[in-house]
Design a protein around this motif. Structure first.
Motif, PDB file in Angstrom:
ATOM      1  N   ASP A 132       0.788  -1.119  -0.039  1.00 37.52           N
ATOM      2  CA  ASP A 132       0.009   0.000  -0.003  1.00 37.52           C
ATOM      3  C   ASP A 132       0.877   1.121   0.025  1.00 37.52           C
ATOM      4  OD1 ASP A 132      -2.164  -1.540  -0.082  1.00 37.52           O
ATOM      5  OD2 ASP A 132      -2.652  -1.393   2.265  1.00 37.52           O
ATOM      6  N   ARG A 133       1.903   1.228   0.812  1.00 30.70           N
ATOM      7  CA  ARG A 133       2.845   2.418   0.757  1.00 30.70           C
ATOM      8  C   ARG A 133       3.379   2.677  -0.518  1.00 30.70           C
ATOM      9  NH1 ARG A 133       7.848   3.129   5.060  1.00 30.70           N
ATOM     10  NH2 ARG A 133       8.874   5.025   3.877  1.00 30.70           N
ATOM     11  N   ALA A 134       3.920   1.808  -1.177  1.00 32.93           N
ATOM     12  CA  ALA A 134       4.531   1.835  -2.698  1.00 32.93           C
ATOM     13  C   ALA A 134       3.549   2.195  -3.452  1.00 32.93           C
ATOM     14  CB  ALA A 134       5.004   0.294  -2.815  1.00 32.93           C
ATOM     15  N   ALA A 135       2.374   1.603  -3.486  1.00 27.67           N
ATOM     16  CA  ALA A 135       1.383   2.233  -4.339  1.00 27.67           C
ATOM     17  C   ALA A 135       0.945   3.727  -3.996  1.00 27.67           C
ATOM     18  CB  ALA A 135      -0.149   1.312  -4.070  1.00 27.67           C
ATOM     19  N   PHE A 136       0.717   3.939  -2.862  1.00 25.66           N
ATOM     20  CA  PHE A 136       0.494   5.384  -2.481  1.00 25.66           C
ATOM     21  C   PHE A 136       1.541   6.406  -2.986  1.00 25.66           C
ATOM     22  CE2 PHE A 136       0.887   8.882   0.897  1.00 25.66           C
ATOM     23  CZ  PHE A 136      -0.279   9.428   0.550  1.00 25.66           C
ATOM     24  N   LEU A 137       2.657   6.147  -2.747  1.00 27.89           N
ATOM     25  CA  LEU A 137       4.057   6.962  -3.149  1.00 27.89           C
ATOM     26  C   LEU A 137       4.028   6.832  -4.963  1.00 27.89           C
ATOM     27  CD1 LEU A 137       6.650   5.751  -0.614  1.00 27.89           C
ATOM     28  CD2 LEU A 137       5.333   8.005  -0.919  1.00 27.89           C
ATOM     29  N   ARG A 138       3.698   5.847  -5.481  1.00 28.97           N
ATOM     30  CA  ARG A 138       3.552   6.026  -6.900  1.00 28.97           C
ATOM     31  C   ARG A 138       2.444   6.905  -7.315  1.00 28.97           C
ATOM     32  NH1 ARG A 138       4.451   0.468  -6.606  1.00 28.97           N
ATOM     33  NH2 ARG A 138       2.190   0.018  -7.136  1.00 28.97           N
ATOM     34  N   ALA A 139       1.345   6.666  -6.968  1.00 25.94           N
ATOM     35  CA  ALA A 139       0.031   7.595  -7.050  1.00 25.94           C
ATOM     36  C   ALA A 139       0.491   9.232  -6.835  1.00 25.94           C
ATOM     37  CB  ALA A 139      -0.839   7.225  -6.424  1.00 25.94           C
ATOM     38  N   LEU A 140       1.134   9.435  -5.757  1.00 22.71           N
ATOM     39  CA  LEU A 140       1.510  10.704  -5.342  1.00 22.71           C
ATOM     40  C   LEU A 140       2.685  11.368  -6.675  1.00 22.71           C
ATOM     41  CD1 LEU A 140       1.968  10.781  -1.596  1.00 22.71           C
ATOM     42  CD2 LEU A 140       0.096  12.038  -2.624  1.00 22.71           C
ATOM     43  N   GLU A 141       3.486  10.516  -6.722  1.00 24.90           N
ATOM     44  CA  GLU A 141       4.379  10.866  -7.903  1.00 24.90           C
ATOM     45  C   GLU A 141       3.828  11.053  -9.143  1.00 24.90           C
ATOM     46  OE1 GLU A 141       8.487   9.156 -10.139  1.00 24.90           O
ATOM     47  OE2 GLU A 141       7.597   8.049  -8.498  1.00 24.90           O
ATOM     48  N   VAL A 142       2.807  10.339  -9.637  1.00 27.81           N
ATOM     49  CA  VAL A 142       2.044  10.673 -10.631  1.00 27.81           C
ATOM     50  C   VAL A 142       1.000  12.057 -10.681  1.00 27.81           C
ATOM     51  CG1 VAL A 142       0.103   9.780 -12.358  1.00 27.81           C
ATOM     52  CG2 VAL A 142       1.954   8.272 -11.581  1.00 27.81           C
ATOM     53  N   LEU A 143       0.429  12.149  -9.534  1.00 31.47           N
ATOM     54  CA  LEU A 143      -0.420  13.039  -9.412  1.00 31.47           C
ATOM     55  C   LEU A 143       0.358  14.587  -9.200  1.00 31.47           C
ATOM     56  CD1 LEU A 143      -3.075  11.665  -7.202  1.00 31.47           C
ATOM     57  CD2 LEU A 143      -3.391  12.165  -9.623  1.00 31.47           C
ATOM     58  N   SER A 144       1.509  14.482  -8.438  1.00 28.80           N
ATOM     59  CA  SER A 144       2.332  15.725  -8.302  1.00 28.80           C
ATOM     60  C   SER A 144       3.070  16.072  -9.762  1.00 28.80           C
ATOM     61  CB  SER A 144       3.484  15.531  -6.977  1.00 28.80           C
ATOM     62  OG  SER A 144       4.292  14.691  -7.585  1.00 28.80           O
ATOM     63  N   THR A 145       2.969  15.404 -10.719  1.00 34.28           N
ATOM     64  CA  THR A 145       3.766  15.832 -11.820  1.00 34.28           C
ATOM     65  C   THR A 145       2.746  16.327 -12.798  1.00 34.28           C
ATOM     66  OG1 THR A 145       3.719  13.648 -12.879  1.00 34.28           O
ATOM     67  CG2 THR A 145       5.485  14.409 -11.632  1.00 34.28           C
ATOM     68  N   LEU A 146       1.318  16.134 -12.602  1.00 31.65           N
ATOM     69  CA  LEU A 146       0.327  16.752 -13.617  1.00 31.65           C
ATOM     70  C   LEU A 146       0.554  18.154 -13.625  1.00 31.65           C
ATOM     71  CD1 LEU A 146      -2.734  14.835 -12.481  1.00 31.65           C
ATOM     72  CD2 LEU A 146      -1.481  14.599 -14.214  1.00 31.65           C
ATOM     73  N   PRO A 147       0.581  18.839 -14.790  1.00 34.25           N
ATOM     74  CA  PRO A 147       0.327  20.198 -14.981  1.00 34.25           C
ATOM     75  C   PRO A 147      -0.698  20.878 -14.014  1.00 34.25           C
ATOM     76  CG  PRO A 147       0.035  19.127 -17.035  1.00 34.25           C
ATOM     77  CD  PRO A 147       0.141  18.168 -16.174  1.00 34.25           C
ATOM     78  N   ALA A 148      -0.714  22.018 -13.781  1.00 35.56           N
ATOM     79  CA  ALA A 148      -1.791  22.718 -12.838  1.00 35.56           C
ATOM     80  C   ALA A 148      -3.145  22.784 -13.631  1.00 35.56           C
ATOM     81  CB  ALA A 148      -1.372  24.165 -12.459  1.00 35.56           C
ATOM     82  N   THR A 149      -3.023  22.882 -15.111  1.00 38.03           N
ATOM     83  CA  THR A 149      -4.231  23.135 -15.920  1.00 38.03           C
ATOM     84  C   THR A 149      -4.801  21.713 -15.844  1.00 38.03           C
ATOM     85  OG1 THR A 149      -2.861  22.714 -17.933  1.00 38.03           O
ATOM     86  CG2 THR A 149      -3.092  24.840 -17.399  1.00 38.03           C
ATOM     87  N   GLU A 150      -4.211  20.806 -15.913  1.00 45.06           N
ATOM     88  CA  GLU A 150      -5.124  19.114 -15.685  1.00 45.06           C
ATOM     89  C   GLU A 150      -5.640  19.204 -14.507  1.00 45.06           C
ATOM     90  OE1 GLU A 150      -6.238  15.649 -16.895  1.00 45.06           O
ATOM     91  OE2 GLU A 150      -5.287  17.326 -18.163  1.00 45.06           O
ATOM     92  N   ILE A 151      -5.119  19.753 -13.208  1.00 44.11           N
ATOM     93  CA  ILE A 151      -5.727  19.536 -11.717  1.00 44.11           C
ATOM     94  C   ILE A 151      -6.805  20.417 -11.767  1.00 44.11           C
ATOM     95  CG2 ILE A 151      -5.330  19.964  -9.433  1.00 44.11           C
ATOM     96  CD1 ILE A 151      -2.291  19.018  -9.975  1.00 44.11           C
ATOM     97  N   ILE A 152      -6.712  21.839 -12.415  1.00 43.30           N
ATOM     98  CA  ILE A 152      -7.811  22.848 -12.282  1.00 43.30           C
ATOM     99  C   ILE A 152      -8.938  22.399 -13.240  1.00 43.30           C
ATOM    100  CG2 ILE A 152      -8.394  25.103 -12.892  1.00 43.30           C
ATOM    101  CD1 ILE A 152      -5.377  25.851 -12.047  1.00 43.30           C
ATOM    102  N   GLY A 153      -8.803  21.878 -14.471  1.00 45.58           N
ATOM    103  CA  GLY A 153      -9.507  21.430 -15.381  1.00 45.58           C
ATOM    104  C   GLY A 153     -10.117  22.576 -16.022  1.00 45.58           C
ATOM    105  N   GLU A 154     -11.312  22.336 -16.745  1.00 41.82           N
ATOM    106  CA  GLU A 154     -11.962  23.588 -17.452  1.00 41.82           C
ATOM    107  C   GLU A 154     -12.799  24.323 -16.522  1.00 41.82           C
ATOM    108  OE1 GLU A 154     -13.880  22.958 -21.061  1.00 41.82           O
ATOM    109  OE2 GLU A 154     -12.473  21.148 -21.432  1.00 41.82           O
ATOM    110  N   ARG A 155     -12.687  25.561 -16.356  1.00 35.26           N
ATOM    111  CA  ARG A 155     -13.542  26.474 -15.431  1.00 35.26           C
ATOM    112  C   ARG A 155     -14.843  26.441 -15.807  1.00 35.26           C
ATOM    113  NH1 ARG A 155     -10.035  28.826 -11.731  1.00 35.26           N
ATOM    114  NH2 ARG A 155      -7.935  28.789 -12.327  1.00 35.26           N
ATOM    115  N   GLN A 156     -15.789  26.301 -15.139  1.00 36.48           N
ATOM    116  CA  GLN A 156     -17.225  26.491 -15.260  1.00 36.48           C
ATOM    117  C   GLN A 156     -17.623  27.973 -15.324  1.00 36.48           C
ATOM    118  OE1 GLN A 156     -19.248  23.928 -16.219  1.00 36.48           O
ATOM    119  NE2 GLN A 156     -17.245  22.644 -15.989  1.00 36.48           N
ATOM    120  N   THR A 157     -18.205  28.372 -16.138  1.00 34.73           N
ATOM    121  CA  THR A 157     -18.790  29.724 -16.266  1.00 34.73           C
ATOM    122  C   THR A 157     -20.189  30.127 -16.214  1.00 34.73           C
ATOM    123  OG1 THR A 157     -18.749  29.901 -18.658  1.00 34.73           O
ATOM    124  CG2 THR A 157     -16.749  30.458 -17.782  1.00 34.73           C
TER     125      THR A 157
END
Length: 139
Positions: A114-139
Motif C-alpha cells: 500500500d505504501r509503494a502504491a500510495f507513493l507511486r500515485a503521489l508521484e504521478v499526481l504531483s507531476t500533473l500540470p496545474a491546468t490538468e488539476i484545475i480542469g475546465e472552469r465553469q462559467t
C-alpha cells in the motif's frame, strides 16, 4: 482526505524547520534553488508560486544567514540572480532528512504494498500540470 493530511504534515514540519532555523517559505526557496542553483528573483518567485515582492524578506533572511547569495545580472542591472550556498544546501538537506524521518514514521502505518502504491500515485499526481488539476472552469 488530502487536505487534512496535508495540514497535519505541514504542522509536523513547522517544529523541524524551526529547529533548523528555517521558515516554511525559506525551506521552499532552498528546495527550489537546490534543484536549479541559479535563478533570477522573478523566476524563483514564479517557480514557487509566490509574489516576487512577497519573497524579498525571505531572501533577505536567507542571505543574512549565509544560505544564499544574490548578485546583479550583468545584462540587466534591475535583475538579481539568487544562488544557494554550500551552507544553504547543507541546511536544506538536514531539514529534509528530519522531515523525511517523520514521513517514514507516518507511512509505516501502511502495509508495504500500500505504501509503494500510495507513493507511486503521489508521484504521478504531483507531476500533473496545474491546468490538468484545475480542469475546465465553469462559467
Amino acid at each position: 482526505m488530502i487536505a487534512p493530511l496535508q495540514r497535519a504534515l505541514i504542522a509536523a514540519e513547522q517544529p523541524v524547520l524551526r529547529a533548523h532555523g528555517l521558515s516554511m517559505w525559506g525551506y521552499v526557496v532552498l528546495n527550489a534553488l537546490d534543484s536549479q542553483p541559479v535563478r533570477t528573483q522573478a523566476a524563483l518567485a514564479e517557480f514557487i508560486g509566490a509574489d516576487k515582492s512577497r519573497i524579498i524578506g525571505v531572501l533577505d533572511e536567507l542571505e543574512g544567514n549565509g544560505l544564499l547569495e544574490r548578485t546583479r545580472d550583468p545584462a540587466d542591472r534591475r535583475a538579481r540572480f539568487v544562488t544557494i550556498t554550500d551552507e544553504g544546501r547543507r541546511k536544506r538537506r538536514a531539514a529534509q532528512t528530519d522531515i523525511q524521518r517523520n514521513e517514514d514514521r507516518v507511512l509505516a502505518h501502511l502495509a508495504p504494498a500500500d505504501r509503494a502504491a500510495f507513493l507511486r500515485a503521489l508521484e504521478v499526481l504531483s507531476t500533473l500540470p496545474a491546468t490538468e488539476i484545475i480542469g475546465e472552469r465553469q462559467t
